[in-house]
Design a protein around this motif. Structure first.
Motif, PDB file in Angstrom:
ATOM      1  N   PHE A   1      20.737  11.804  23.763  1.00 45.62           N
ATOM      2  CA  PHE A   1      19.815  12.793  23.684  1.00 45.62           C
ATOM      3  C   PHE A   1      19.233  13.435  22.395  1.00 45.62           C
ATOM      4  O   PHE A   1      20.085  13.379  21.316  1.00 45.62           O
ATOM      5  CB  PHE A   1      20.682  14.125  24.372  1.00 45.62           C
ATOM      6  N   VAL A   2      18.022  13.563  22.533  1.00 44.56           N
ATOM      7  CA  VAL A   2      17.512  14.155  21.056  1.00 44.56           C
ATOM      8  C   VAL A   2      16.325  15.270  21.393  1.00 44.56           C
ATOM      9  O   VAL A   2      15.882  15.268  22.713  1.00 44.56           O
ATOM     10  CB  VAL A   2      16.379  13.004  20.535  1.00 44.56           C
ATOM     11  N   PRO A   3      16.768  16.394  20.630  1.00 48.05           N
ATOM     12  CA  PRO A   3      16.072  17.478  21.144  1.00 48.05           C
ATOM     13  C   PRO A   3      14.345  17.175  20.888  1.00 48.05           C
ATOM     14  O   PRO A   3      14.028  16.485  20.366  1.00 48.05           O
ATOM     15  CB  PRO A   3      16.371  18.491  19.989  1.00 48.05           C
ATOM     16  N   ALA A   4      13.617  17.630  21.718  1.00 43.49           N
ATOM     17  CA  ALA A   4      12.332  17.298  21.923  1.00 43.49           C
ATOM     18  C   ALA A   4      11.429  17.533  20.811  1.00 43.49           C
ATOM     19  O   ALA A   4      10.757  17.031  20.459  1.00 43.49           O
ATOM     20  CB  ALA A   4      11.412  18.119  23.049  1.00 43.49           C
ATOM     21  N   ASP A   5      11.739  18.702  19.908  1.00 44.83           N
ATOM     22  CA  ASP A   5      11.136  18.993  18.752  1.00 44.83           C
ATOM     23  C   ASP A   5      11.240  18.009  17.575  1.00 44.83           C
ATOM     24  O   ASP A   5      10.741  17.878  16.737  1.00 44.83           O
ATOM     25  CB  ASP A   5      11.179  20.388  18.480  1.00 44.83           C
ATOM     26  N   ARG A   6      12.379  17.148  17.884  1.00 42.47           N
ATOM     27  CA  ARG A   6      12.897  16.140  16.742  1.00 42.47           C
ATOM     28  C   ARG A   6      12.282  14.685  17.220  1.00 42.47           C
ATOM     29  O   ARG A   6      12.263  13.888  16.319  1.00 42.47           O
ATOM     30  CB  ARG A   6      14.222  16.468  16.662  1.00 42.47           C
ATOM     31  N   LEU A   7      11.626  14.563  18.258  1.00 39.98           N
ATOM     32  CA  LEU A   7      10.909  13.390  18.546  1.00 39.98           C
ATOM     33  C   LEU A   7       9.826  12.629  17.568  1.00 39.98           C
ATOM     34  O   LEU A   7       9.875  11.831  17.208  1.00 39.98           O
ATOM     35  CB  LEU A   7      10.099  13.325  19.953  1.00 39.98           C
ATOM     36  N   PRO A   8       8.953  13.574  16.974  1.00 41.67           N
ATOM     37  CA  PRO A   8       7.914  13.088  16.053  1.00 41.67           C
ATOM     38  C   PRO A   8       8.726  12.665  14.603  1.00 41.67           C
ATOM     39  O   PRO A   8       8.376  11.518  14.087  1.00 41.67           O
ATOM     40  CB  PRO A   8       7.206  14.573  15.564  1.00 41.67           C
ATOM     41  N   GLU A   9       9.788  13.465  14.378  1.00 38.00           N
ATOM     42  CA  GLU A   9      10.473  12.853  13.170  1.00 38.00           C
ATOM     43  C   GLU A   9      11.267  11.454  13.575  1.00 38.00           C
ATOM     44  O   GLU A   9      11.419  10.740  12.773  1.00 38.00           O
ATOM     45  CB  GLU A   9      11.575  13.989  12.685  1.00 38.00           C
ATOM     46  N   LEU A  10      11.837  11.359  14.566  1.00 38.58           N
ATOM     47  CA  LEU A  10      12.577  10.276  15.032  1.00 38.58           C
ATOM     48  C   LEU A  10      11.643   9.191  15.095  1.00 38.58           C
ATOM     49  O   LEU A  10      11.832   8.146  14.804  1.00 38.58           O
ATOM     50  CB  LEU A  10      12.881  10.422  16.589  1.00 38.58           C
ATOM     51  N   THR A  11      10.379   9.406  15.783  1.00 39.79           N
ATOM     52  CA  THR A  11       9.215   8.295  15.758  1.00 39.79           C
ATOM     53  C   THR A  11       8.895   7.574  14.381  1.00 39.79           C
ATOM     54  O   THR A  11       8.790   6.384  14.085  1.00 39.79           O
ATOM     55  CB  THR A  11       8.053   8.789  16.612  1.00 39.79           C
ATOM     56  N   ALA A  12       8.744   8.717  13.440  1.00 40.02           N
ATOM     57  CA  ALA A  12       8.482   8.363  12.099  1.00 40.02           C
ATOM     58  C   ALA A  12       9.661   7.646  11.325  1.00 40.02           C
ATOM     59  O   ALA A  12       9.385   6.671  10.717  1.00 40.02           O
ATOM     60  CB  ALA A  12       8.074   9.491  11.219  1.00 40.02           C
ATOM     61  N   ALA A  13      10.678   8.143  11.675  1.00 40.78           N
ATOM     62  CA  ALA A  13      12.106   7.005  10.875  1.00 40.78           C
ATOM     63  C   ALA A  13      11.900   5.849  11.656  1.00 40.78           C
ATOM     64  O   ALA A  13      12.536   5.006  10.899  1.00 40.78           O
ATOM     65  CB  ALA A  13      13.157   7.983  11.194  1.00 40.78           C
TER      66      ALA A  13
END
Length: 357
Positions: free
Chosen positions: A189-201
């Motif tokens: 589970f990852v909060p939706a607002d953190r998906l852009p950060e996750l994708t960049a990482a």
């Protein structure tokens, strides 16, 4: 794989660092899959499989409504109504893609944000790294349109704890993050607002190194608390008895579930019940996909498929006229016809994987 930036392309491919990125790009259609999209995704995966510069793959959906709502069921409706076989060709390639994803040799990260249904489950839940958010709504809703869970769905649901998978298969219920993880349809589970950060990482590091920083505990789901009556009721041998047990439970949620089941196609319910039970004994995903292909091709000639899509998607009157109209009218012989072999040269043949995942 070369970058494709054309905004009107239905599926986009590019690389970010060592990650190959697939973007389903039909947001107005909830990123529903078409046959050309399936073929393009397979082409990209096979190219990246051989590319040492690509260390992992990520799939996501354009827009904010979901990863993918499934296959293009209007096209299936038109095919079934016309008596043609374009859908069989689509399913053959789609199921091949599902098997490829399930055994992909590199990490396959699926961002299962928003609506993830039917074919959307097929391009995500077979992956090795499956991420859900608080917006995720994951479902195999096929019985509501006179169809049967496919894309390896009966394999996934057959492996869910207890009889939770049978519950989801018959009712078509959409589950949130916690329940998707409980049922084995997702991992993190990852909060939706953190998906852009996750994708960049993910451009700079492998998924197993990145995810711990972004993963969190989802809000509680509902299935764990209902597990007792779900396992007790769905242990029945027939769909009719499942409904009777649900109504006898005295639990409002169980009673509502009975009503949900009774609104679905009686034929689809009985074939689904048989398919999930058989899937548990088939072992590999490939064998289950072969069974599902057989069922899907046979369902294509069922009146309930045309009627169900008409009622839910075309006319949207939500009042399907199922044929036959009641569970008691669907015989064992009727169910057996949907499971019957298609004949020489018509079956889906997939090579067994070297090792079961």
């Amino acid at each position: 794989m070369k970058s494709e930036a054309a905004a009107d392309e239905p599926v986009l491919f590019h690389t970010e660092g060592r990650t190959g990125v697939i973007t389903l790009n039909r947001p107005r259609a909830l990123n529903a899959l078409t046959h050309p999209m399936v073929l393009r995704i397979e082409e990209a995966l096979r190219a990246w499989e051989q590319d040492p510069a690509v260390g992992q793959v990520l799939i996501r959906g354009a827009g904010e409504r979901g990863l993918c709502a499934g296959g293009d069921i209007r096209a299936i409706h038109d095919d079934a109504k016309a008596g043609t076989s374009a859908s069989a060709a689509f399913w053959r390639d789609e199921y091949r893609l599902n098997a490829l994803i399930a055994h992909y040799p590199k990490p396959y990260v699926a961002l299962m944000d928003g609506i993830v249904m039917g074919g959307g489950v097929g391009v995500s839940a077979h992956g090795s790294v499956r991420v859900v958010t608080e917006r995720s709504r994951v479902a195999m809703p096929e019985t509501g349109i006179g169809f049967v869970p496919d894309i390896g769905g009966t394999h996934l649901l057959g492996r869910a704890p207890g009889l939770l998978g049978t519950h989801l298969a018959l009712t078509g219920t959409a589950v949130g993050a916690a329940d998707a993880i409980l049922c084995g349809l997702a991992d993190h589970f990852v909060p939706a607002d953190r998906l852009p950060e996750l994708t960049a990482a993910l451009a700079d590091a492998p998924a197993h190194e990145v995810l711990p920083e972004y993963s969190a505990a989802p809000d509680p789901g509902v299935l764990a608390a209902r597990r007792d009556w779900i396992d007790r009721c769905y242990a029945a041998d027939t769909v009719e008895e499942i409904v009777e047990r649900l109504l006898a439970e005295g639990d409002p949620a169980a009673g509502e579930t009975a009503g949900t089941i009774l609104a679905k196609s009686p034929t689809a319910l009985k074939v689904t019940h048989a398919a999930v039970r058989r899937a548990r004994g088939l072992g590999t995903l490939e064998r289950v996909l072969a069974q599902e292909y057989r069922i899907s091709c046979n369902v294509l000639r069922s009146p309930d498929l045309v009627e169900g899509i008409r009622a839910q998607v075309v006319d949207k009157d939500r009042t399907p006229r199922w044929s036959p109209p009641a569970l008691r009218d669907v015989t064992g012989e009727d169910v057996a016809r949907f499971l019957a072999p298609l004949g020489p040269g018509r079956e889906l043949e997939l090579p067994e994987p070297p090792a079961q995942r």
